[in-house]
Scaffold this motif. Structure first.
Motif, PDB file in Angstrom:
ATOM      1  N   GLY A 232       0.777  -1.224   0.000  1.00  0.00           N
ATOM      2  CA  GLY A 232       0.000   0.000   0.000  1.00  0.00           C
ATOM      3  C   GLY A 232       0.808   1.272   0.000  1.00  0.00           C
ATOM      4  O   GLY A 232       0.235   2.368   0.037  1.00  0.00           O
ATOM      5  N   PHE A 233       2.143   1.184  -0.074  1.00  0.00           N
ATOM      6  CA  PHE A 233       2.989   2.375  -0.060  1.00  0.00           C
ATOM      7  C   PHE A 233       2.904   3.100  -1.399  1.00  0.00           C
ATOM      8  O   PHE A 233       2.963   2.480  -2.456  1.00  0.00           O
ATOM      9  N   ALA A 234       2.769   4.416  -1.344  1.00  0.00           N
ATOM     10  CA  ALA A 234       2.746   5.229  -2.563  1.00  0.00           C
ATOM     11  C   ALA A 234       3.934   6.182  -2.564  1.00  0.00           C
ATOM     12  O   ALA A 234       4.228   6.824  -1.551  1.00  0.00           O
ATOM     13  N   ALA A 235       4.623   6.278  -3.699  1.00  0.00           N
ATOM     14  CA  ALA A 235       5.784   7.159  -3.835  1.00  0.00           C
ATOM     15  C   ALA A 235       5.323   8.549  -4.238  1.00  0.00           C
ATOM     16  O   ALA A 235       4.573   8.704  -5.208  1.00  0.00           O
ATOM     17  N   TYR A 236       5.760   9.553  -3.490  1.00  0.00           N
ATOM     18  CA  TYR A 236       5.381  10.946  -3.753  1.00  0.00           C
ATOM     19  C   TYR A 236       6.620  11.750  -4.141  1.00  0.00           C
ATOM     20  O   TYR A 236       7.697  11.565  -3.561  1.00  0.00           O
ATOM     21  N   PRO A 237       6.488  12.683  -5.076  1.00  0.00           N
ATOM     22  CA  PRO A 237       7.634  13.512  -5.473  1.00  0.00           C
ATOM     23  C   PRO A 237       8.189  14.388  -4.357  1.00  0.00           C
ATOM     24  O   PRO A 237       9.326  14.847  -4.461  1.00  0.00           O
ATOM     25  N   ASP A 238       7.391  14.640  -3.299  1.00  0.00           N
ATOM     26  CA  ASP A 238       7.918  15.442  -2.194  1.00  0.00           C
ATOM     27  C   ASP A 238       8.767  14.625  -1.238  1.00  0.00           C
ATOM     28  O   ASP A 238       9.335  15.163  -0.278  1.00  0.00           O
ATOM     29  N   GLY A 239       8.864  13.314  -1.451  1.00  0.00           N
ATOM     30  CA  GLY A 239       9.726  12.470  -0.643  1.00  0.00           C
ATOM     31  C   GLY A 239       9.167  12.074   0.702  1.00  0.00           C
ATOM     32  O   GLY A 239       9.854  11.434   1.498  1.00  0.00           O
ATOM     33  N   MET A 240       7.915  12.421   0.976  1.00  0.00           N
ATOM     34  CA  MET A 240       7.335  12.107   2.271  1.00  0.00           C
ATOM     35  C   MET A 240       6.863  10.643   2.323  1.00  0.00           C
ATOM     36  O   MET A 240       6.573  10.025   1.300  1.00  0.00           O
ATOM     37  N   ILE A 241       6.786  10.124   3.546  1.00  0.00           N
ATOM     38  CA  ILE A 241       6.318   8.758   3.782  1.00  0.00           C
ATOM     39  C   ILE A 241       4.947   8.856   4.435  1.00  0.00           C
ATOM     40  O   ILE A 241       4.823   9.147   5.624  1.00  0.00           O
ATOM     41  N   ARG A 242       3.905   8.658   3.635  1.00  0.00           N
ATOM     42  CA  ARG A 242       2.527   8.724   4.121  1.00  0.00           C
ATOM     43  C   ARG A 242       2.059   7.306   4.436  1.00  0.00           C
ATOM     44  O   ARG A 242       2.209   6.405   3.604  1.00  0.00           O
TER      45      ARG A 242
END
Length: 489
Positions: free
Chosen positions: A471-481
């Protein structure tokens, strides 16, 4: 209070360095923002495609020619200390960001003239003039809502025990060892949270951090080194995710921040130009990152619509570097002290720069510092040059304004140029992308000449995950949601 079950789900995240102070108004580190992603909700957030979406605010509208931003707020939110989140809390947060002496958010919210509490869950933000960047600022630390009562009671010590409204609440922090959060049972979106605790572990050594992931001692590795990518991809115990970043890495030069700016490096742009010409940015990328990142020379990456193509990445020119040094009166060379974080990649980057600069007659001395110490020294002006970067923001203003404008919240360089201020402030006021870009291009022309920051490269965020984490999604801001992330056997 949160209760722990016998089958508690404990998530461990390995960070490249320790966070700085855990106060959204005072902090500035990238890893601190990773912790905030679980600790402190914001008024708005972003999608992986950089669309701004609701978080604590459910909707918003612009009126009065772009000078009034009205938010409707969630009605099912409380802070970790049990106090209510409402329009009055938002107003108090904005006031704190603007008036706390130690606040680094002042330039980000400087366009706000006042707030008007319209009802318990509706607030209007009144601007001095249109500010096209404000909504994006509120998708980051400026929009993180802390308990106003706790913030008022603790003042500058708020970061020792932060109180926000995120999915997890603060438990403890041991400097350079761990930050521990636990699930907040009254979180408005608690059904999307599948961990009882999350522990952030600063592990500066890339090799050690990867070994911890491969052994299962951590479940998420922040910033997998490009040189370790092949090993991680070959492991059946690890999955790899990545996203191109919005930010940059470079050398911030002390040109006006205290007594240590009184050197040739601070007072003569020609020696800064010489240093820039001595560096082959493409070779730097290939040697340190196996070509996985992008060479850079501006606040925006070459694939950004905001990149100034009239100033492409300069080719290395050692002869020109020597000529500039000679013109400035340093025919026998010049010494430069570069502060560098005590982690693998910055050390490798500056060692390559050290070797390249030597060929132009620049003797680079590296001073290694723990990252939080480096940040404090940069703020205080206790440096000549600092190898540091920025994780990037959705709006281009977030990559440049606060670093080079007079009084900017992160203008560690001490750079001062009224024309640059005028151009970057103009870019804030326009809603037309082409008009804004013309302002950035004009400002960049000056910055390329004066070089308060020598940009080097733009990184790709790479995460390593244990294979049972889904369920991990990669974000361009580098945050770990962590919404929707869980262990699956």
């Amino acid at each position: 209070m949160t209760t722990m079950s016998a089958n508690a789900q404990d998530l461990r995240i390995g960070l490249q360095s320790d966070a700085d102070v855990l106060d959204p108004d005072q902090s500035r580190s990238f890893v601190g923002r990773i912790v905030y992603a679980s600790l402190c909700d914001k008024l708005v957030d972003i999608t992986p495609d950089l669309e701004i979406i609701p978080q604590l605010a459910t909707s918003w509208s612009w009126t009065d020619g772009g000078k009034k931003l009205t938010f409707k707020l969630r009605e099912d939110v409380i802070f970790h200390d049990g106090t209510p989140f409402n329009a009055q809390a938002v107003a108090r947060n904005i006031t704190r960001s603007q008036t706390l002496p130690e606040s680094r958010r002042k330039s980000e919210v400087s366009s706000i003239e006042s707030t008007s509490v319209l009802s318990e869950y509706e607030i209007a933000i009144n601007l001095k003039k249109p500010d096209s960047t404000l909504l994006a600022q509120l998708a980051d630390r400026s929009g993180m809502m802390v308990s106003p009562d706790a913030a008022e009671a603790r003042g500058t010590d708020f970061g020792l025990k932060p109180v926000c409204s995120g999915a997890f609440e603060f438990v403890e922090r041991v400097a350079q060892d761990r930050i521990v959060l636990k699930k907040f049972d009254s979180y408005w979106n608690k059904d999307a949270i599948n961990f009882d605790t999350v522990t952030y572990l600063p592990i500066p050594d890339n090799t050690v951090r990867l070994a911890n992931l491969l052994s299962g001692d951590i479940h998420i590795l922040d910033r997998l080194a490009a040189t370790d990518l092949k090993q991680a991809e070959q492991s059946t115990a690890v999955n790899v995710n990545s996203a191109v970043s919005l930010g940059y890495q470079g050398l911030t030069m002390n040109v006006g921040n205290g007594e240590r700016a009184n050197t040739p490096w601070g007072q003569d742009k020609r020696v800064r130009q010489a240093l820039s010409y001595s560096i082959d940015r493409h070779v730097l990328n290939n040697v340190v990152f196996n070509g996985a990142f992008a060479a850079g020379n501006q606040a925006f990456p070459p694939n950004s619509p905001w990149y100034d193509n009239s100033h492409p990445i300069p080719e290395r020119d050692v002869a020109k570097a020597k000529a500039l040094l000679a013109e400035a009166g340093y025919t026998n060379g010049l010494e430069l002290e570069i502060s560098v974080p005590n982690t693998n990649v910055p050390t490798q980057v500056t060692q390559v720069i050290q070797a390249m600069a030597a060929e132009a007659g620049i003797n680079v001395k590296l001073v290694t510092k723990e990252f939080a110490t480096l940040l404090a020294d940069d703020s205080a002006g206790n440096y000549q040059a600092s190898q540091i970067g920025w994780s990037g923001r959705v709006d281009p203003d977030g990559n440049i304004h606060q670093f080079v404008t007079i009084g900017g919240g992160i203008n560690d360089s001490g750079y001062s140029n009224a024309k640059v201020d005028e151009l970057l402030n103009l870019a804030r006021q326009s809603a037309d992308q082409e008009e804004r870009k013309l302002s950035y291009i004009a400002a960049n022309k000056i910055l390329q000449d004066e070089l308060p920051i020598i940009y080097l490269y733009h990184q790709t965020w790479i995460w390593g995950l244990t294979s049972n984490l889904k369920g991990f999604a990669a974000y361009p801001d580098g945050m770990i949601r962590l919404e929707g992330v869980s262990f699956q056997e």
